[in-house]
Every structure is written in structure tokens, then in C-alpha cells.
Design an enzyme around this catalytic site. Structure first.
Site, short mmCIF file in Angstrom:
data_model
loop_
_atom_site.label_atom_id
_atom_site.label_comp_id
_atom_site.label_asym_id
_atom_site.label_seq_id
_atom_site.Cartn_x
_atom_site.Cartn_y
_atom_site.Cartn_z
N ARG A 1 15.68 3.01 -7.51
CA ARG A 1 14.67 3.86 -9.07
C ARG A 1 15.11 5.41 -9.00
O ARG A 1 15.57 5.84 -7.82
CB ARG A 1 12.43 3.57 -8.37
CG ARG A 1 12.50 3.18 -8.99
CD ARG A 1 10.78 2.88 -8.62
NE ARG A 1 10.56 1.75 -8.38
CZ ARG A 1 9.03 1.45 -7.92
NH1 ARG A 1 8.34 1.89 -7.54
NH2 ARG A 1 8.73 0.28 -7.90
N SER B 1 7.23 1.02 -12.14
CA SER B 1 6.18 0.60 -11.93
C SER B 1 5.61 1.58 -12.56
O SER B 1 5.34 1.78 -13.66
CB SER B 1 5.90 0.23 -10.22
OG SER B 1 4.73 0.17 -9.94
N HIS B 2 4.91 2.48 -11.91
CA HIS B 2 3.97 3.06 -12.37
C HIS B 2 4.19 4.56 -12.92
O HIS B 2 3.47 5.34 -12.81
CB HIS B 2 3.08 3.79 -10.77
CG HIS B 2 3.54 4.05 -9.58
ND1 HIS B 2 3.63 3.31 -8.87
CD2 HIS B 2 3.57 5.21 -9.10
CE1 HIS B 2 3.99 3.81 -8.32
NE2 HIS B 2 4.29 5.03 -8.52
N ASP C 1 -0.92 -1.00 -13.83
CA ASP C 1 0.11 0.27 -14.07
C ASP C 1 1.69 -0.41 -14.62
O ASP C 1 1.16 -0.98 -15.50
CB ASP C 1 0.99 0.30 -12.80
CG ASP C 1 1.94 -1.17 -12.10
OD1 ASP C 1 1.14 -1.96 -12.19
OD2 ASP C 1 2.57 -0.68 -11.19
N ASP D 1 4.24 -2.37 -14.47
CA ASP D 1 4.49 -3.40 -14.57
C ASP D 1 3.72 -3.97 -14.08
O ASP D 1 4.12 -5.62 -13.96
CB ASP D 1 6.10 -3.33 -13.66
CG ASP D 1 5.82 -3.34 -12.54
OD1 ASP D 1 4.40 -2.66 -12.20
OD2 ASP D 1 5.75 -3.54 -11.82
N ASP E 1 1.55 -4.75 -11.74
CA ASP E 1 1.33 -5.49 -10.53
C ASP E 1 0.57 -4.57 -9.45
O ASP E 1 -0.07 -5.34 -8.77
CB ASP E 1 2.80 -5.59 -9.38
CG ASP E 1 3.22 -4.83 -9.30
OD1 ASP E 1 2.52 -3.73 -10.25
OD2 ASP E 1 4.08 -4.36 -8.76
N ARG E 2 -0.03 -3.60 -10.43
CA ARG E 2 -0.76 -3.24 -9.01
C ARG E 2 -2.15 -3.04 -10.68
O ARG E 2 -1.95 -3.40 -11.47
CB ARG E 2 -0.76 -1.25 -9.22
CG ARG E 2 0.34 -1.17 -8.35
CD ARG E 2 1.15 0.50 -8.22
NE ARG E 2 1.65 0.53 -7.50
CZ ARG E 2 2.03 1.72 -6.54
NH1 ARG E 2 0.88 3.01 -6.52
NH2 ARG E 2 2.87 1.60 -5.72
N THR F 1 4.84 -1.40 4.90
CA THR F 1 4.92 -0.54 3.33
C THR F 1 5.90 -1.48 2.07
O THR F 1 7.08 -1.32 2.78
CB THR F 1 5.21 0.56 3.10
OG1 THR F 1 4.03 1.18 3.58
CG2 THR F 1 4.35 0.84 1.54
N GLU G 1 -2.42 -3.55 -0.30
CA GLU G 1 -1.80 -2.28 -0.17
C GLU G 1 -3.50 -1.20 -0.54
O GLU G 1 -3.89 -1.93 -1.63
CB GLU G 1 -1.21 -1.90 -0.07
CG GLU G 1 0.56 -3.25 -0.08
CD GLU G 1 1.82 -2.42 -0.28
OE1 GLU G 1 2.54 -2.12 0.64
OE2 GLU G 1 2.40 -2.00 -1.46
N SER H 1 -2.33 1.27 -1.46
CA SER H 1 -1.61 2.34 -3.08
C SER H 1 -2.13 0.48 -4.43
O SER H 1 -0.99 0.38 -4.97
CB SER H 1 0.17 1.76 -3.00
OG SER H 1 -0.01 0.55 -2.53
N LYS I 1 3.07 -7.95 -6.40
CA LYS I 1 1.18 -8.37 -6.69
C LYS I 1 1.00 -8.85 -7.22
O LYS I 1 1.33 -8.40 -8.71
CB LYS I 1 0.77 -7.22 -5.13
CG LYS I 1 1.59 -5.98 -6.05
CD LYS I 1 1.92 -4.77 -5.21
CE LYS I 1 2.40 -3.41 -6.51
NZ LYS I 1 3.96 -3.39 -5.54
C1 VG1 Z 1 4.58 2.90 -2.76
C2 VG1 Z 1 3.44 2.27 -2.31
C3 VG1 Z 1 3.63 0.81 -1.85
C4 VG1 Z 1 4.62 0.34 -2.50
C5 VG1 Z 1 5.15 0.58 -3.43
C6 VG1 Z 1 5.83 -0.09 -4.91
O1 VG1 Z 1 6.01 2.83 -2.17
O2 VG1 Z 1 3.04 2.96 -1.39
O3 VG1 Z 1 3.00 0.46 -1.06
O4 VG1 Z 1 4.38 -1.14 -2.05
O5 VG1 Z 1 4.99 1.70 -3.86
O6 VG1 Z 1 5.04 -0.53 -5.89
P1 VG1 Z 1 6.53 4.71 -1.19
O7 VG1 Z 1 7.46 4.06 -0.46
O8 VG1 Z 1 6.39 5.49 -2.19
O9 VG1 Z 1 5.06 4.78 -0.76
V1 VG1 Z 1 5.01 -0.18 -7.28
O10 VG1 Z 1 3.56 -0.86 -7.93
O11 VG1 Z 1 6.77 -0.55 -7.17
O12 VG1 Z 1 5.62 -1.99 -7.58
CO CO Z 2 3.95 -1.75 -10.33
#
Ligand code: VG1
Ligand code: CO
Length: 600
Positions: A23, A117-118, A292, A294, A296-297, A361, A380, A382, A393
Site C-alpha cells: 500500500r 481497503s479502508h 469498507d 473492498d 471485507d470489513r 494480525t 479480528e 479491526s 474476511k
Molecule cells: C489492519 C488491521 C488488521 C487487518 C488489516 C487489513 O492491519 O489491524 O487486523 O487484517 O488492517 O485489513 P495493521 O497492520 O494496520 O494493524 V483490510 O480491510 O486491508 O483488508
Molecule cells: Co478491507
């Protein structure tokens, strides 16, 4: 005949995939010569050349800015490297869980997901590229490390610059491509598929659609409000929840994916899904959810904005798992949560005598357990919840899981949650995020804290705040040995576990695109039914104080408070505060020197 060109390039040293892919800011991908091409070539290079001719690669993304350019590059580079079959979502759109589903369904070699993602999108936002393997799950560390190694030494990449694909037209397209090194079969088969179909078909086999239809559109139906936040999940919600399950069209909002997510963060929490929270508080809807970018959340809300903490959400699904027909068929093989996620799931596992796994994580760590038949349901903190139906997810799956529980129990979200706490006790949980901190300062803070924690005198130490004293039982840097393949992942977060089971955790995020993000997690369990409705902020204040003192986080990072406080389960505040009060609360708890937002 499409030509293959070999382009000389210079390696970049920063293409290390993080928690979930690579990213970076869009500008990094756009302005650095060959940046995206280098990374895509590095991904394709990990696929064994002998496998490529028969292999199919799935490609899809969350619709964000630069996605379509990246897809054209993937097609051109894949073709030039002998990948002959590609399956792509129409207009490039495919949610992360849908990509996982399609990889599994068609037995693809893997998939490339274009998403951050988000994280916000648009020309000044973030972009991301993630590689998933044939199980449908994110590539494990062994493979992401290999991609990184290749990227660091990359001197050239292969590309078919003339190959241009029409992403809007469903159906097959074929291209004659020059033979590369006489090794590859020179016809490329490309299929543009409906983004929703395969995923919808899968959900029909998991849930009782007739029961859900009665819940959402029968005589005594409940009212739901789903916010796709201009992310990828909009078309999925429209097709499955509105068209198929009969929920009225106005129950789904922000359902057209936009390149910049309407200028918002596509992040389903109480701050960024504030519109949904406000609407839910008005009391017209019984169930609310947001997703979110994509897909998955998920965030789940009850009537009047009653907030379900994600660590609790997976525990509730576990405790009510027989409401979902899929698990009646497969049985429940085991449960899992990421290390910082609260212990709510552990309480259910103990009670139901199920095995519980604690992983680092990131969703990639669940995959091996699922493939080995050891894991059915996981989550998770998150806002990630999912099961072994795929290897990602799955936001919409989590919503249908909750709706299945509502259909079975015929109770409100709030009553289900309160019953759960009465039965299993309650884990109070909060997360403080310090975003875009100076990387050196963050690394040094973690290093020094680790040194202090590893001093033999630290174990058994009594740490106090006000009249509360906690005794250190365990102090370590979480390491995980995969029970299936024995691979070891070290340095996954500093843990201070106290003798009463309360935990303080520090880790650095692996999804940011600039500087470092420090995350501080606090988890504390309460069994006493008299205390389970107390104010989490009050309950957790002593542990927060101890965590800040022991780490000197503020002094070390030059911050006087977190960028965001993620105090979850503060349900009566969420239920009764109006938007103005929430805003006033943000202003008073956060200093104005940085972008402050508070999750109540
Ligand atoms: C964060 C969250 C983690 C999650 C990841 C991807 O990672 O803490 O639980 O799996 O995002 O989520 P980090 O390393 O920033 O704490 V998402 O919806 O990208 O796919
Ligand atoms: Co996501």
C-alpha cells in the site's frame, strides 16, 4: 499478433508487502517510473513458469482511482510472462471476498486484488496491490517475502504494451501473443465476468435465504439500513439483500462504487460511518451495517445505534453458530482470533469446548488452519469477521450471519448482546492509534520498551494507576508457530499480560502508506454481572494510564494524544449522544494539533 517487449528497469527497495499487500500513495504508483510494473512482475515471477500455461489468474478491485490502469498493466505483464487465462470482474469491480470465492471456484492459481481497503482513495489517496494464492487467501509470509526479494533485484520486466482490454463487456476475449522464449502457448484467453454472480451463488448455499427473505420482507419484517460507503460492496448489497431478499431499495445507501469513495474514508466505524450512526439513532431501523472499500470489513449496529464491538461480534456468531445452515453441514472445527482481538471469543470456545487459535494480525494467518480443517470461524478487532467458506474476511457474509441469528432468536441486536455478556462475561476493549508518527521514533520506542519488558525484574512487577494495581504475569513479543506448516512469525506485537488476564499490547501497523502508525490495544475481562454495563472508558482508564507510562508513548512520539481512540462498546453513549455531542466529545478529548477523531 501482440508483441512482447522486455523493459529495463531499476529495482525499488520499498516494495515489501505489509499486513495486506503493498500500500502506497497513488502518487507513488503513478509518478515513479515502472513502480507498479516492477511490483506486478515480481508477483508473476513467483508463479512457477511450468504452471503458467495452464494457470488462471483472477483480477479484481474495489473501484478506486488507478485501479483500471493497474488492471491493464496486469493483463499486459501476465500475458508477456506466459499466463494464458485471466478472469476479471466487469469494469474491474470485484470485492475481496468475491475474488477469494472465484479463485476457489475456478481453481485458479491465484488472484491479484487492487485495493487499499479502508484507506481513502482518489488521486491523493492510497492504492494497493495484493496477491492471493490458489486457496483464495492472501499470500503467506513465505511468498510475500519472495515477492519482496525479487522486487529488490529486478532489472527488467516483460510486457505486451499493445494489449488493451475492454473491461466493460462480459464475455470471452482472445489475443494472439508472440511466443516468449518459445516457451509459452501464444493465445491469451481473457474472461470478463459478472462481479456478483459467483459470490451470490455461494451465499445461497451457506444461509437459509427463505428465512432471511421472511425476516427482511415478510409480514413481520425488520427494517435494515446498509451503507456501502461508495465502496465495492454496493452492487453485492443491491443484488443480494434488495433484489433477492426483498429489502426495499432505500435500505441500501451509497451503493455506486466511486473512485474516491465520495471523498470519504471507506472505513466502517463510528467516525467514518457517522451518517449511518445518525440514521440508526433515529430509531426507524432495527439493524444497520457498513462496509469498507473492498467489502471485507463490516460494522454492525442495532436499533438506536447500539454498537457491536467486532471482537464481540465474532463471539456472538460463535455462540449462535447453529443459526447458519453451512455450519450445521460442516460442523464447527475450531475458532480463531488475531492476537490483539479481545478474549470474548475465548470465553465462548471454553464454554462450548471448542479449540481456539490465537494468530498474528492479518487474515493470511487463518488460511493454513482452514485448509487443514482446524478452523471454521474467526475474527479480528479491526471489523473483520469470516469463516472457512472462503479465505478472506467477508463483510456481507457477517451481515447475513447476524441476520440469521436475528431470524432464529427473534430478539433485538441489543438484547442478544446483553444476553451474551450475562452468560459469558464481557471483555472491555479499546484501541488507540497514533498515525503518521516518525518511523525512527516509533521503532525506537518499541525497541526500548521491549528491552525494559525483557528485563528479568519486569515479570512479577506491580504497576499501579490510582487505586488499581496489576501484576505482570507475561511480557513478550508475540511469536506464532503455524501449527500446520511449522513456519514461525516473530515480532508480532509486544504483550504485557497481567495476572487477572488483562492485556496491554503495542504493535506497529503494516497497512499505512506514510510514516509509522503505533497501535495500543487494551483488553480487560469482567465477569461480575453488576459491572458489565459500566462505562468502558472508566473501566479501562487505569490500564491506559499504565500503558502510556510504561511505554512513554507520548513523550517518545511527540504526541499529546492518539490520532484516534477506538473505545468500543460504549453503547449507551452511542445510543444517546447526538451528532453534536459526539463532535464536542472529539474536540475535548483530542488535541487540535493533528487530525483528531474519536470512535466512541
Ligand atoms: C489492519 C488491521 C488488521 C487487518 C488489516 C487489513 O492491519 O489491524 O487486523 O487484517 O488492517 O485489513 P495493521 O497492520 O494496520 O494493524 V483490510 O480491510 O486491508 O483488508
Ligand atoms: Co478491507
Amino acid at each position: 499478433m501482440v508483441k512482447i517487449t522486455t523493459v529495463k528497469t531499476k529495482p525499488y527497495g520499498d516494495q515489501k508487502p505489509g499486513t495486506s499487500g503493498l500500500r502506497k500513495r497513488v502518487t507513488v504508483f503513478q509518478q515513479n517510473q515502472h513502480y507498479a510494473e516492477n511490483f506486478i512482475q515480481s508477483i508473476i515471477s513467483v508463479i512457477d513458469p511450468a504452471e503458467r500455461q495452464a494457470a488462471t489468474l483472477v483480477v479484481g478491485g474495489d473501484g478506486r482511482f488507478f485501479m483500471k490502469d493497474a488492471i491493464q498493466l496486469i493483463v499486459q505483464i501476465a500475458a508477456a510472462n506466459g499466463i494464458n487465462h485471466l478472469v476479471i470482474g466487469q469494469n474491474g469491480i470485484m470485492s475481496t471476498p468475491a475474488v477469494s470465492c472465484v479463485i476457489r471456484k475456478i481453481k485458479a492459481v491465484g488472484g491479484i486484488i487492487l485495493t487499499a481497503s479502508h484507506n481513502p482513495g482518489g488521486p491523493n489517496g492510497d492504492f494497493g496491490i495484493k496477491y492471493n494464492i490458489s486457496s483464495g487467501g492472501p499470500a503467506p509470509e513465505g511468498i510475500t517475502n519472495k515477492i519482496f526479494e525479487i522486487s529488490k533485484g529486478l532489472q527488467e520486466y516483460h510486457i505486451c504494451p499493445e494489449l488493451k482490454v475492454d473491461l466493460s463487456k462480459i464475455g470471452k476475449q482472445t489475443f494472439d501473443v508472440e511466443t516468449f522464449n518459445n516457451e509459452y502457448y501464444p493465445i491469451i484467453y481473457l474472461e470478463i465476468v459478472d462481479s456478483v454472480e459467483a459470490y451470490a451463488e455461494m451465499l445461497r448455499g451457506i444461509f437459509d435465504f427463505a428465512a432471511l427473505k421472511t425476516l427482511l420482507s415478510g409480514d413481520k419484517h425488520i427494517n435494515v439500513r446498509l451503507d456501502a460507503m461508495h465502496g465495492v460492496v454496493g452492487p453485492y448489497v443491491k443484488k443480494i439483500v434488495c433484489e433477492e431478499l426483498g429489502s426495499p431499495a432505500n435500505s441500501a445507501v451509497n451503493c455506486v462504487p466511486q473512485e474516491d469513495f465520495g471523498g470519504h474514508h471507506p472505513d466502517p466505524n463510528l467516525t467514518y460511518a457517522a451518517d449511518l450512526v445518525k440514521t440508526m439513532k433515529e430509531g426507524e431501523y432495527d439493524f444497520g451495517a457498513a462496509f469498507d472499500g473492498d467489502g471485507d470489513r463490516n460494522m454492525v449496529l442495532g436499533k438506536h445505534g447500539f454498537f457491536v464491538n467486532p471482537s464481540d461480534s465474532v463471539a456472538v456468531i460463535a455462540a449462535n453458530i447453529t443459526s447458519i445452515p453451512y455450519f450445521q453441514k460442516t460442523g464447527v472445527k475450531g475458532l480463531a482470533r488475531s492476537m490483539p482481538t479481545s478474549g470474548a471469543l475465548d470465553n465462548v470456545a471454553k464454554n462450548l469446548k471448542m479449540q481456539l487459535f490465537e494468530t498474528p494480525t492479518g487474515w493470511k494467518f487463518f488460511g493454513n488452519l482452514m485448509d487443514a480443517g482446524k478452523l471454521s470461524l474467526c475474527g479480528e478487532e479491526s471489523f473483520g469477521t469470516g469463516s472457512d467458506h472462503i479465505r478472506e474476511k467477508d463483510g456481507l457474509w457477517a451481515v447475513l450471519a447476524w441476520l440469521s441469528i436475528l431470524a432464529t432468536r427473534k430478539q433485538s441486536v441489543e438484547d442478544i448482546m446483553k444476553d451474551h455478556w450475562q452468560k459469558f462475561g464481557r471483555n472491555f476493549f479499546t484501541r488507540y492509534d497514533y498515525e503518521e508518527v516518525d518511523s525512527d521514533a516509533a521503532n525506537k520506542m518499541i525497541k526500548d520498551l521491549e528491552t525494559a519488558m525483557f528485563d528479568p525484574s519486569f515479570k512479577g512487577k506491580k504497576l499501579s494507576s490510582g487505586d488499581k494495581t496489576y501484576e505482570v504475569a507475561v511480557a513478550d513479543n508475540f511469536a506464532y508457530t503455524d501449527p500446520v506448516d511449522g513456519s514461525v512469525s516473530k515480532n508480532q506485537g509486544l504483550r504485557i499480560i497481567f495476572s487477572d488476564g488483562s492485556r496491554i499490547i503495542f504493535r506497529l501497523s503494516g497497512t499505512g502508506s506514510a510514516g509509522a502508525t503505533v497501535r495500543l490495544y487494551i483488553d480487560s475481562y469482567e465477569k461480575d454481572p453488576q459491572k458489565i454495563y459500566q462505562d468502558p472508558q472508566v473501566m479501562l482508564a487505569p490500564l491506559v494510564d499504565i500503558a502510556l507510562k510504561v511505554s512513554q508513548l507520548h513523550e517518545r512520539t511527540g504526541r499529546s494524544g492518539p490520532t484516534s481512540v477506538f473505545v468500543i462498546c460504549f453503547f449507551f453513549l452511542v445510543a444517546h449522544y447526538n451528532a453534536f455531542n459526539m463532535y464536542a466529545f472529539h474536540v475535548c478529548v483530542c488535541t487540535p494539533t493533528y487530525n483528531a477523531h474519536t470512535y466512541l
